[in-house]
Design an enzyme around this catalytic site. Sequence first.
Site, PDB file in Angstrom:
ATOM      1  N   ASP A   8      27.488 -17.436  -0.717  1.00  0.00           N
ATOM      2  CA  ASP A   8      28.278 -18.145  -1.073  1.00  0.00           C
ATOM      3  C   ASP A   8      29.260 -17.131  -0.979  1.00  0.00           C
ATOM      4  O   ASP A   8      29.284 -15.687  -1.513  1.00  0.00           O
ATOM      5  CB  ASP A   8      28.028 -18.569  -2.445  1.00  0.00           C
ATOM      6  CG  ASP A   8      27.485 -19.807  -2.823  1.00  0.00           C
ATOM      7  OD1 ASP A   8      27.015 -19.881  -1.433  1.00  0.00           O
ATOM      8  OD2 ASP A   8      27.228 -19.259  -3.593  1.00  0.00           O
ATOM      9  N   ASP A  53      22.201 -29.081   0.382  1.00  0.00           N
ATOM     10  CA  ASP A  53      22.458 -27.759  -0.523  1.00  0.00           C
ATOM     11  C   ASP A  53      20.390 -27.038  -0.334  1.00  0.00           C
ATOM     12  O   ASP A  53      20.284 -28.066   0.049  1.00  0.00           O
ATOM     13  CB  ASP A  53      23.145 -27.406  -1.793  1.00  0.00           C
ATOM     14  CG  ASP A  53      23.877 -25.867  -2.260  1.00  0.00           C
ATOM     15  OD1 ASP A  53      23.515 -24.403  -1.070  1.00  0.00           O
ATOM     16  OD2 ASP A  53      24.118 -25.661  -2.685  1.00  0.00           O
TER      17      ASP A  53
END
Length: 299
Positions: A119, A65
């Site tokens: 996202d 991430d």
Amino acid sequence: MAKRSTFPSGIKALADYVHSKGLKIGIYSDAGYYTCSGKMPGSLGNEQKDANTFASWGIDYLKYDNCNNGSKPTVRYPVMTRALMNIRRPIFFSLCEGGEMHPALWGFQVGNSWRTTDDIADNWDSMVTRADMNEAYAKHARPGGWNDPDMLEVGNGGMTKNEYIVHFSIWAISKAPLLIGCDVRHLTRETMEIIGNKEVIDVNQDPLGIQAKKVGMEGDWEVWAGPLTYYRVAVLLVNRGTYTHPVTAHWDDIGIPQGSVVQARDLWEHRTLNQKFVGKLTAMLEPHTSKMYILKPVA
């Protein structure tokens, strides 16, 4: 170190169990000082130590991430790349940079897949928006390096069955990683029918590895197409609109010689159509539905 309350036997024992089932196991970390929760440590500054640990546990996949850091991902991510190259275990490196610095343009030199979008959310608008964003980078995908428009939302309940079929079909024909994003402990039969469609998965896993593109658009109606092995073509017709309308794939748009006689395999109905097609194929589509075919010239 694994959190003992969550993994009392440790990650190595969990990985061994998963491998005993013939499956691969993945793990999550971050190219920052903390993961995106802000509570767990990331790998920044400890890349080689963490890569060695992941290898010792038997990890096969690393999702990496992009939170809680102070430098560009083009600087941070290659450090983990080099760390992974120094270990003796192959680990698939998934860059979760969120598309901020267009990782499709540099990701192939760093990892095996890269997020092209921020996202996803479990609704139609979010899904098709990320499909559009991902499709813009189609030419940069190839075997060993894939565009990733984020995980699948199939089974989470925010879309209809037909919308989830469109979702899964676009991700499959786009050669995107098919990462299940719902709770696998509570899969319904309907969800399994979608994510377990072997014919659609086979398109995603075709060895040629060429991401499909939009080759025709008119209003809310789209034609996606991409070549497969054995001179076949995968075609996806999509109606993004609010009323029923015919959608047509023309041979000259999808890469089939104009005079070819074509056999069509419907991948969601699991049947080869009796009719042979010349020049084009048309399907009448209701709102937010799709049709997915493999087309094979037979004459």
